[in-house]
Design an enzyme around this catalytic site. Structure first.
Site, PDB file in Angstrom:
ATOM      1  N   THR A 278       0.854  -1.202   0.000  1.00 47.04           N
ATOM      2  CA  THR A 278       0.000   0.000   0.000  1.00 47.04           C
ATOM      3  C   THR A 278       0.883   1.243   0.000  1.00 47.04           C
ATOM      4  O   THR A 278       0.919   2.009   0.972  1.00 47.04           O
ATOM      5  CB  THR A 278      -0.965  -0.061   1.209  1.00 47.04           C
ATOM      6  OG1 THR A 278      -1.603  -1.340   1.173  1.00 47.04           O
ATOM      7  CG2 THR A 278      -2.028   1.019   1.144  1.00 47.04           C
TER       8      THR A 278
ATOM      9  N   SER B 268      10.529   7.685 -10.272  1.00 49.82           N
ATOM     10  CA  SER B 268      10.452   6.960  -8.995  1.00 49.82           C
ATOM     11  C   SER B 268      11.847   6.596  -8.462  1.00 49.82           C
ATOM     12  O   SER B 268      12.056   6.578  -7.250  1.00 49.82           O
ATOM     13  CB  SER B 268       9.588   5.710  -9.155  1.00 49.82           C
ATOM     14  OG  SER B 268      10.075   4.887 -10.192  1.00 49.82           O
TER      15      SER B 268
ATOM     16  N   ASN C 128      15.000   7.323 -15.362  1.00 52.47           N
ATOM     17  CA  ASN C 128      15.157   6.935 -13.957  1.00 52.47           C
ATOM     18  C   ASN C 128      16.625   7.036 -13.548  1.00 52.47           C
ATOM     19  O   ASN C 128      16.970   7.645 -12.538  1.00 52.47           O
ATOM     20  CB  ASN C 128      14.615   5.525 -13.718  1.00 52.47           C
ATOM     21  CG  ASN C 128      13.089   5.484 -13.759  1.00 52.47           C
ATOM     22  OD1 ASN C 128      12.468   6.204 -14.523  1.00 52.47           O
ATOM     23  ND2 ASN C 128      12.490   4.650 -12.951  1.00 52.47           N
TER      24      ASN C 128
ATOM     25  N   LYS D 283       7.997   0.686 -22.332  1.00 53.24           N
ATOM     26  CA  LYS D 283       8.074   1.467 -21.086  1.00 53.24           C
ATOM     27  C   LYS D 283       9.527   1.631 -20.659  1.00 53.24           C
ATOM     28  O   LYS D 283       9.923   2.699 -20.169  1.00 53.24           O
ATOM     29  CB  LYS D 283       7.240   0.819 -19.977  1.00 53.24           C
ATOM     30  CG  LYS D 283       7.192   1.679 -18.708  1.00 53.24           C
ATOM     31  CD  LYS D 283       5.839   1.694 -18.056  1.00 53.24           C
ATOM     32  CE  LYS D 283       5.636   2.867 -17.123  1.00 53.24           C
ATOM     33  NZ  LYS D 283       6.345   2.836 -15.892  1.00 53.24           N
TER      34      LYS D 283
ATOM     35  N   GLU E 198      15.835   0.167  -7.861  1.00 57.02           N
ATOM     36  CA  GLU E 198      15.331  -0.980  -8.638  1.00 57.02           C
ATOM     37  C   GLU E 198      16.250  -1.262  -9.847  1.00 57.02           C
ATOM     38  O   GLU E 198      15.804  -1.219 -11.001  1.00 57.02           O
ATOM     39  CB  GLU E 198      13.906  -0.702  -9.110  1.00 57.02           C
ATOM     40  CG  GLU E 198      12.902  -0.580  -7.977  1.00 57.02           C
ATOM     41  CD  GLU E 198      11.476  -0.404  -8.489  1.00 57.02           C
ATOM     42  OE1 GLU E 198      11.134   0.689  -8.983  1.00 57.02           O
ATOM     43  OE2 GLU E 198      10.713  -1.381  -8.421  1.00 57.02           O
TER      44      GLU E 198
HETATM   45  N1  NDP Z   1       5.299   5.792  -7.895  1.00 56.98           N
HETATM   46  C1  NDP Z   1       5.001   5.863  -9.175  1.00 56.98           C
HETATM   47  O1  NDP Z   1       4.482   6.902  -9.641  1.00 56.98           O
HETATM   48  C2  NDP Z   1       5.260   4.715 -10.102  1.00 56.98           C
HETATM   49  C3  NDP Z   1       5.807   3.521  -9.638  1.00 56.98           C
HETATM   50  N2  NDP Z   1       5.946   2.469 -10.524  1.00 56.98           N
HETATM   51  C4  NDP Z   1       6.469   1.180 -10.075  1.00 56.98           C
HETATM   52  O2  NDP Z   1       5.542   0.598  -9.176  1.00 56.98           O
HETATM   53  C5  NDP Z   1       6.204  -0.220  -8.195  1.00 56.98           C
HETATM   54  C6  NDP Z   1       5.784   0.247  -6.801  1.00 56.98           C
HETATM   55  O3  NDP Z   1       6.288   1.570  -6.635  1.00 56.98           O
HETATM   56  P1  NDP Z   1       5.722   2.590  -5.554  1.00 56.98           P
HETATM   57  O4  NDP Z   1       4.290   2.374  -5.319  1.00 56.98           O
HETATM   58  O5  NDP Z   1       6.196   3.929  -5.973  1.00 56.98           O
HETATM   59  O6  NDP Z   1       6.539   2.125  -4.270  1.00 56.98           O
HETATM   60  P2  NDP Z   1       6.252   2.478  -2.721  1.00 56.98           P
HETATM   61  O7  NDP Z   1       7.536   2.300  -2.005  1.00 56.98           O
HETATM   62  O8  NDP Z   1       5.531   3.781  -2.622  1.00 56.98           O
HETATM   63  O9  NDP Z   1       5.223   1.341  -2.307  1.00 56.98           O
HETATM   64  C7  NDP Z   1       5.596   0.016  -2.053  1.00 56.98           C
HETATM   65  C8  NDP Z   1       4.846  -0.396  -0.801  1.00 56.98           C
HETATM   66  O10 NDP Z   1       5.030  -1.785  -0.596  1.00 56.98           O
HETATM   67  C9  NDP Z   1       5.087  -1.977   0.802  1.00 56.98           C
HETATM   68  N3  NDP Z   1       5.706  -3.253   1.140  1.00 56.98           N
HETATM   69  C10 NDP Z   1       6.981  -3.655   0.939  1.00 56.98           C
HETATM   70  N4  NDP Z   1       7.179  -4.893   1.418  1.00 56.98           N
HETATM   71  C11 NDP Z   1       5.994  -5.302   1.926  1.00 56.98           C
HETATM   72  C12 NDP Z   1       5.553  -6.475   2.592  1.00 56.98           C
HETATM   73  N5  NDP Z   1       6.380  -7.503   2.828  1.00 56.98           N
HETATM   74  N6  NDP Z   1       4.273  -6.544   3.005  1.00 56.98           N
HETATM   75  C13 NDP Z   1       3.426  -5.518   2.792  1.00 56.98           C
HETATM   76  N7  NDP Z   1       3.783  -4.374   2.181  1.00 56.98           N
HETATM   77  C14 NDP Z   1       5.052  -4.264   1.755  1.00 56.98           C
HETATM   78  C15 NDP Z   1       5.919  -0.823   1.296  1.00 56.98           C
HETATM   79  O11 NDP Z   1       5.705  -0.668   2.684  1.00 56.98           O
HETATM   80  P3  NDP Z   1       6.525   0.417   3.562  1.00 56.98           P
HETATM   81  O12 NDP Z   1       5.725   1.692   3.409  1.00 56.98           O
HETATM   82  O13 NDP Z   1       6.509  -0.160   4.914  1.00 56.98           O
HETATM   83  O14 NDP Z   1       7.899   0.523   2.942  1.00 56.98           O
HETATM   84  C16 NDP Z   1       5.368   0.327   0.454  1.00 56.98           C
HETATM   85  O15 NDP Z   1       4.311   0.998   1.093  1.00 56.98           O
HETATM   86  C17 NDP Z   1       7.692  -0.073  -8.501  1.00 56.98           C
HETATM   87  O16 NDP Z   1       8.129  -1.150  -9.291  1.00 56.98           O
HETATM   88  C18 NDP Z   1       7.785   1.251  -9.294  1.00 56.98           C
HETATM   89  O17 NDP Z   1       8.880   1.299 -10.178  1.00 56.98           O
HETATM   90  C19 NDP Z   1       5.550   2.553 -11.826  1.00 56.98           C
HETATM   91  C20 NDP Z   1       5.049   3.728 -12.305  1.00 56.98           C
HETATM   92  C21 NDP Z   1       4.886   4.893 -11.515  1.00 56.98           C
HETATM   93  C1  KPL Z   2       7.131   6.745 -16.338  1.00 55.60           C
HETATM   94  C2  KPL Z   2       7.007   6.979 -14.839  1.00 55.60           C
HETATM   95  C3  KPL Z   2       7.436   8.357 -14.489  1.00 55.60           C
HETATM   96  C4  KPL Z   2       5.561   6.896 -14.454  1.00 55.60           C
HETATM   97  O1  KPL Z   2       4.705   6.659 -15.390  1.00 55.60           O
HETATM   98  C5  KPL Z   2       7.699   5.885 -14.107  1.00 55.60           C
HETATM   99  O2  KPL Z   2       7.561   4.755 -14.509  1.00 55.60           O
HETATM  100  C6  KPL Z   2       8.574   6.085 -12.938  1.00 55.60           C
HETATM  101  O3  KPL Z   2       8.549   7.115 -12.269  1.00 55.60           O
HETATM  102  O4  KPL Z   2       9.317   5.139 -12.631  1.00 55.60           O
END
Ligand code: NDP
Ligand code: KPL
Length: 317
Positions: free
Chosen positions: A14, A260, A198, A190, A272
Site C-alpha cells: 500500500t 520513482s 530513472n 516502457k 530498482e
Molecule cells: N510511484 C510511481 O508513480 C510509479 C511507480 N511504478 C512502479 O511501481 C512499483 C511500486 O512503486 P511505488 O508504489 O512507488 O513504491 P512504494 O515504495 O511507494 O510502495 C511500495 C509499498 O510496498 C510496501 N511493502 C513492501 N514490502 C511489503 C511487505 N512484505 N508486506 C506488505 N507491504 C510491503 C511498502 O511498505 P513500507 O511503506 O513499509 O515501505 C510500500 O508501502 C515499482 O516497481 C515502481 O517502479 C511505476 C510507475 C509509476
Molecule cells: C514513467 C514513470 C514516471 C511513471 O509513469 C515511471 O515509470 C517512474 O517514475 O518510474
C-alpha cells in the site's frame, strides 16, 4: 460490477501505486483489501488518504492486513511492491493465489511476468504498466501528482479473456486503460523511458526537465533510448519509426518530474536496478546485443546505491 459480480482485489503493497489504484477501485465500487507493512496499524486506525487531481479521498475504515494475517480470497491480486522486494514475492503471494486467481503486476521492469507464470502456473498473469506520477508522503498517505493510465498486457490467451472485467473495474474508478497484446512489446516500450530517465535523474541529480533542457544530457537520453530500441528489436518487438523522437518530445512537454528511482534515492531506499537494468541487459545479451551506455549507467547506479547505503549504515553505527 461485472455481470452482477463485484470484482474483489487484494493490493500487495500500500504505497504510491497500490494506495492510489486501490483507492480508485474502491471509488468504482470494487471490493478492495490492502496489504501494508510499516503502516498497517496506522491505516487500521486512521484510514488511507489520497491527495489527487481526481479529488482527495479519505477511506476509513479500510480493509487492511499485514502479509502474515489470514486474508480472504480475492479475484485479483495486484503486485505493488518495489521490485527490490521481489525475492520475497513467492512467499508473500503463495497464500493469496488459487486456481484462476488473476495476478496483475503493476511493477516496472522486465521478466517479471515470466517469473510469476513459472512460479504460479495456476494463476492468470497480466502486466499493468502504470503511467502514473505518485508518491507516498507519510503513513497511509499518498500524493498523486499527474497521469494514471494503465496499459494492460496479458501473458497468454487465458489472461486476455480477463481483460474486459479489469478494464471495467478501473474505468468505474476513473482510470483509463489500454491493451497491448504483446507483453514483451509493452515492457520494452516502457523501458525506453525508464532506462534513461530513472537512471539519469539519480546520477545527474535532476528532474526530467533538467535532463531535457541540457543538450548533452538530452543527447545521452537519446543514445540510451537508441540502445533500448536495438535490444527491443533483437527481442522481436521493434519500435515503430518516430517512437523515440515522440517520447523525447512528450517528456519535454511534461511538468518537471522526479522519476520513482530519484525519489527512492532521495529517500534512502534501495534502487530498482536489477529489474530495470540488469534483466534488460541480460535479455539483450542472450540475443547477442550489447547496450554499452545502459551497462555503464547500471554500473554507476550500483556504485552510487552501494556507496550511499554504506554511508547510511556507517552513520547509524
Ligand atoms: N510511484 C510511481 O508513480 C510509479 C511507480 N511504478 C512502479 O511501481 C512499483 C511500486 O512503486 P511505488 O508504489 O512507488 O513504491 P512504494 O515504495 O511507494 O510502495 C511500495 C509499498 O510496498 C510496501 N511493502 C513492501 N514490502 C511489503 C511487505 N512484505 N508486506 C506488505 N507491504 C510491503 C511498502 O511498505 P513500507 O511503506 O513499509 O515501505 C510500500 O508501502 C515499482 O516497481 C515502481 O517502479 C511505476 C510507475 C509509476
Ligand atoms: C514513467 C514513470 C514516471 C511513471 O509513469 C515511471 O515509470 C517512474 O517514475 O518510474
Amino acid at each position: 460490477m461485472v455481470n452482477g459480480h463485484r470484482l474483489s482485489f487484494t493490493i500487495l503493497g500500500t504505497g504510491a501505486v497500490g494506495g492510489f489504484y486501490g483507492s480508485r477501485l474502491l471509488v468504482g465500487g470494487a471490493i478492495v483489501r490492502f496489504i501494508a507493512r510499516s503502516d498497517v496499524a496506522w491505516i487500521r486506525t486512521h484510514g488511507l488518504r489520497i491527495e489527487s487531481p481526481l479529488g482527495d479521498r479519505h477511506h476509513r475504515p479500510v480493509d487492511v492486513y499485514a502479509a502474515t494475517d489470514p486474508i480472504p480470497t480475492s479475484d485479483v491480486v495486484c503486485i505493488a511492491l518495489k521490485t527490490t522486494e521481489n525475492d520475497r514475492l513467492p512467499e508473500l503471494l503463495r497464500p493469496l493465489i488459487h486456481e484462476g486467481t488473476v495476478i496483475l503486476n503493476l511493477q516496472n521492469g522486465l521478466t517479471l511476468e515470466e517469473e510469476l507464470a513459472a512460479t504460479f502456473p495456476q494463476a492468470v498473469v497480466i502486466a499493468g504498466l502504470c503511467f502514473l506520477c505518485a508518491h507516498k508522503i507519510g503513513p497511509g498517505h499518498i500524493r498523486h501528482l499527474d497521469y494514471g493510465r494503465i496499459t494492460l498486457a496479458p501473458a497468454d490467451a487465458r489472461a486476455q479473456a480477463c481483460i474486459p472485467a479489469l478494464q471495467a473495474a478501473f474505468a468505474a474508478g476513473g482510470i483509463e486503460t489500454d491493451v497491448q497484446e504483446s507483453l514483451l512489446a509493452a515492457r520494452w516500450r516502457k523501458l525506453a523511458w525508464n532506462i534513461p530517465f530513472n537512471g539519469l535523474s539519480v546520477l545527474l541529480d535532476c528532474h526530467t526537465a533538467g535532463i531535457m533542457f541540457d543538450p548533452e544530457a538530452r543527447a545521452l537520453a537519446d543514445r540510451l533510448m537508441q540502445e533500448v530500441a536495438a535490444a527491443a528489436s533483437a527481442c522481436g518487438v521493434p519500435f515503430e519509426p518516430g517512437f523515440i523522437p515522440r517520447l523525447l518530445e512528450a517528456t519535454a512537454r511534461m511538468v518537471p518530474y522526479d522519476p520513482s528511482m530519484r525519489l527512492d534515492f532521495l529517500a534512502g531506499r534501495p534502487l530498482e536496478i536489477e529489474y530495470l537494468y540488469r534483466r534488460p541487459l541480460r535479455e539483450a545479451a542472450r540475443r547477442g546485443v550489447r547496450m554499452p551506455a545502459v551497462e555503464t549507467l547500471a554500473d554507476l547506479l550500483s556504485i552510487r546505491d552501494r556507496a550511499r547505503r554504506t554511508s547510511i549504515s556507517a552513520a547509524v553505527a
